[in-house]
Design an enzyme around this catalytic site. Structure first.
Site, PDB file in Angstrom:
ATOM      1  N   CYS A 105       0.811  -1.229  -0.015  1.00  0.00           N
ATOM      2  CA  CYS A 105       0.028   0.033  -0.151  1.00  0.00           C
ATOM      3  C   CYS A 105       0.934   1.229  -0.062  1.00  0.00           C
ATOM      4  O   CYS A 105       1.650   1.400  -1.045  1.00  0.00           O
ATOM      5  CB  CYS A 105      -0.988  -0.003   1.136  1.00  0.00           C
ATOM      6  SG  CYS A 105      -2.272   1.225   0.904  1.00  0.00           S
ATOM      7  N   HIS A 106       0.900   2.132   0.959  1.00  0.00           N
ATOM      8  CA  HIS A 106       1.720   3.241   1.234  1.00  0.00           C
ATOM      9  C   HIS A 106       3.297   2.730   1.698  1.00  0.00           C
ATOM     10  O   HIS A 106       3.996   3.588   1.831  1.00  0.00           O
ATOM     11  CB  HIS A 106       1.295   4.354   2.079  1.00  0.00           C
ATOM     12  CG  HIS A 106      -0.014   5.133   1.425  1.00  0.00           C
ATOM     13  ND1 HIS A 106      -1.125   4.526   1.746  1.00  0.00           N
ATOM     14  CD2 HIS A 106       0.005   6.237   0.869  1.00  0.00           C
ATOM     15  CE1 HIS A 106      -2.127   5.401   1.133  1.00  0.00           C
ATOM     16  NE2 HIS A 106      -1.250   6.424   0.495  1.00  0.00           N
ATOM     17  N   GLU A 163      -5.906   7.094  -4.006  1.00  0.00           N
ATOM     18  CA  GLU A 163      -5.599   8.158  -2.977  1.00  0.00           C
ATOM     19  C   GLU A 163      -6.573   9.475  -3.286  1.00  0.00           C
ATOM     20  O   GLU A 163      -7.101   9.776  -2.251  1.00  0.00           O
ATOM     21  CB  GLU A 163      -4.277   8.996  -3.526  1.00  0.00           C
ATOM     22  CG  GLU A 163      -3.629   9.696  -2.460  1.00  0.00           C
ATOM     23  CD  GLU A 163      -3.300   8.938  -1.226  1.00  0.00           C
ATOM     24  OE1 GLU A 163      -4.015   8.877  -0.132  1.00  0.00           O
ATOM     25  OE2 GLU A 163      -2.091   8.231  -1.164  1.00  0.00           O
TER      26      GLU A 163
END
Length: 226
Positions: A135-136, A165
């Site tokens: 993910c991030h 996002e």
């Protein structure tokens, strides 16, 4: 002794707008319960024993009745690992088979620009260990270099997409968008549809697109280490 994996968490608990942030619980929980029967897992973070969970991810786990994520929050073994967590400078990569970065907006805020974190990733990479992030989480790899180039250069990778996002109105919370950053660093960014599980394996680099990709990523890592 069982081989070890290092889980790295953000210590950032505030976004750029001052809202609460941290790590995304399901992205730690699902990989933890896939991997912990086979490996000893240690936790690390930039600030000693600071492992803030993003409150939105706790609400999400409750809404989805995600038993793994909810268990993770109350699991005494997890609490013990957090209480005995290492700082990034205390980690000796020689003791681990792989390093894994959990997402949430937090890593974009602290790990991405932390020189100790960049050194840690470079040490794992030089020792030919697996580097995984979901993910991030891949934002944490932004500062790492190999042969003077980004670790992403000429590598296929994925992570939280610009459209995902946009959907969560997250752009104002973080310094930059992960998809843009991976491309800027010379990575070949790959993706599936928004919120679909998607994992990219390129040599020793394993990346997952979003929260739904956390468990599939852990299974790929387990397969790679078997």
């Amino acid at each position: 002794m069982a081989p070890r994996i290092l889980f790295v968490f953000t210590s950032a608990d505030k976004s750029l707008t001052g809202s609460q942030t941290g790590y995304w619980v399901s992205e730690a929980a699902h990989p933890y319960y896939v991997l912990s029967p086979h490996f000893d897992i240690d936790f690390a973070s930039p600030i000693k024993n600071k492992f803030p969970a993003d409150p939105t991810s706790i609400n999400s786990a409750q809404d989805l009745k995600d038993s793994h994520a909810l268990n993770f929050l109350t699991d005494p073994k997890v609490a013990e690992k957090q209480a005995t967590g290492k700082t990034l400078t205390e980690v000796d990569p020689k003791g681990y088979a792989a390093i894994f970065y959990i997402g949430g907006h937090g890593p974009v805020i602290d790990l991405a620009s932390d020189p100790n974190n960049a050194k840690l990733i470079e040490a794992f990479w030089e020792q030919d260990k697996y580097v995984a992030a979901v993910c991030h989480g891949p934002a944490a790899l932004a500062g790492a270099r190999r042969n003077g180039k980004s670790i992403f250069a000429d590598k296929k990778a994925t992570g939280f997409t610009n459209t995902e996002e946009e959907a969560v109105k997250g752009a104002s919370l973080i310094p930059w968008l992960l998809e843009d950053k991976i491309k800027e660093l010379g990575g070949a960014f790959e993706r599936a549809g928004d919120w679909q599980p998607y994992v990219v394996v390129d040599g020793k680099l394993i990346t997952g697109q979003n929260p739904a990709s956390a468990e599939p990523l852990a299974k790929k890592l387990l397969e790679a280490l078997a």
